[in-house]
Every structure is written in structure tokens, then in C-alpha cells.
Design a protein around this motif. Structure first.
Motif: not given
Length: 237
Positions: A101-102, A105-107, A216-218
Motif C-alpha cells: 500500500p505504501v 501511495r508513493h507511485a 490494502l483492500e486488494h
């Protein structure tokens, strides 16, 4: 040109096979549990099965060792790695929840139109693989295209997240190969494809928070699908 048949359906075309051909063949033997977890992956035995020389088999096993599919043990040579158990699955997904997830977010703020198109191409290829596999069986050759696209989607995001250490950590998990070795059923493919589309939509919008949440959900949904499978298998054993 005809194939040289060894009587087990695993023979390669009757030509000098490329190292990649042998790698794919040995990987299939491992993924389909023809070489069972914990069993010796004999270089000479595999070479006879595939009707090739030992050299490309040895090179394939070196590559598979780096990917965690086999281990090299003193006096035994190469041995097929054990399957993930419930504890191993928990540990793997704990790491994925921390890292991926991080990276998404960065991508979200860093992806070029070309990279976004590559992710779009991956989701399209995944849908095509789902359709192709709907009438196929459940051996690795029937779903490897989907598995490869699944891995490609995640690794492209990680590669372009702007943090090389984060990318390296995600790469070292080798999670997709182990997960598909553990379990594949039709239905997972459709669900995974839809979840990838939600991640891609957030990335296209440049919405870092939504991309992080979609990833995150995935990962949580993936864990739920696989953990229920392990629990069912253990209760039936």
C-alpha cells in the motif's frame, strides 16, 4: 518439427531448448507438484524427464533457487521448497500489507503516462487470461499467463514508487509465485482483475490516499481467499 516424447507429456520440442524453455518446464514441474514439496529436484532426473542435457536444468535450478522455489542442501542437492502453511501465509501477507500500500501511495504521484499504459495493458491481459482459462484445466500452464500478469502489475507499481529499498523488499518476497503454487481456482482470477482495476483507477487519478486504500483492500481480500482455502485443506486432511 516433431517433439521428442518421453511418455509423460513433459517433453520439449526436438531442438536445442533455450534456457528459458527449460526454466519454464522445471517451474511447471514444481508448480504442479510433480516434484512435490520437500522432494529432491534431481538435475539428472529432470534432464531425463525433459529430454535435455543437464546444463540448462542446472541453470534453471540456480534461477529457481534465487526465486525461493528450491533450496540447495549439503549432500542432497536441490530440494523443492515447502508449501506455505497458515503461519507462512500470515507472515507473507503481514509484509505485503506493510509494503505494497505504501508503494502504491508513493507511485500515485510519479507514474508517467507510459507506465500507466503499461498497467492498463496488464489489466487487459489479465482479463484475456481469465477468458482463456475458463475452459482450461488447473495445471500451471493453464493459468501462468494470469499469474505472470498479476506479478507484473504489482512489480511495475513497486518499481516506480520512487523508493529503491521498498522496491527491493517487495521483489524479495517473491509472493506471487508461492501463492499461485499454493492455490488457484477460477473465480479468484475475476476478483483479482477487478481489484487491480480499482487500484489503476486511483493511480490514474493521482489519488495517493485512494491508491493506498485500494491496494490494502486488494491484499486483504487476497489473504481472505487464500486463508479460507488453507483452513479447508487442513480440516479435510
Amino acid at each position: 518439427m516433431s517433439s521428442q516424447d518421453t511418455g509423460n507429456g513433459r517433453a520439449l520440442p526436438a531442438r536445442r531448448p533455450l534456457v528459458d524453455d527449460v526454466y519454464e518446464a522445471v517451474l511447471s514441474l514444481l508448480m504442479d507438484n510433480v516434484i512435490e514439496p520437500g522432494a529432491k529436484a534431481s538435475i539428472d532426473g529432470i534432464a531425463r524427464t525433459l529430454d535435455v542435457s543437464p546444463t540448462p536444468v542446472r541453470e534453471a535450478l540456480v534461477r529457481l533457487e534465487a526465486e525461493g522455489m528450491v533450496t540447495k542442501r549439503a549432500l542432497r542437492g536441490y530440494v523443492a521448497s515447502p508449501m506455505l502453511d497458515e503461519e507462512g501465509l500470515v507472515n507473507l501477507f503481514e509484509m505485503r500489507r506493510l509494503l505494497e500500500p505504501v508503494s502504491a501511495r508513493h507511485a500515485a504521484s510519479k507514474l508517467t503516462p507510459e507506465v500507466l499504459d503499461e498497467l492498463e495493458s496488464s489489466t487487459t491481459a489479465m482479463h484475456a487470461a481469465v477468458e482463456a482459462s475458463s475452459s482450461a484445466g488447473e495445471s500451471f500452464k493453464d493459468y501462468k499467463d494470469f499469474a505472470n500478469e498479476d506479478a507484473r502489475f504489482h512489480m511495475v507499481i513497486a518499481e516506480h514508487c520512487g523508493n529503491s529499498l521498498l522496491f527491493d523488499a517487495i521483489s524479495r518476497l517473491r509472493s506471487h509465485m508461492h501463492l499461485y503454487r499454493l492455490y488457484f481456482r477460477f473465480g479468484i482470477a475475476e476478483e483479482t482483475s477487478g481489484e487491480h482495476e480499482a487500484i489503476l483507477a486511483a493511480l490514474r487519478a493521482g489519488d495517493a490516499e485512494r491508491a493506498e486504500q485500494a491496494m490494502l483492500e486488494h491484499i486483504q481480500q487476497s489473504y481472505a481467499r487464500l486463508s479460507s482455502t488453507i483452513a479447508g485443506a487442513e480440516s479435510n486432511s
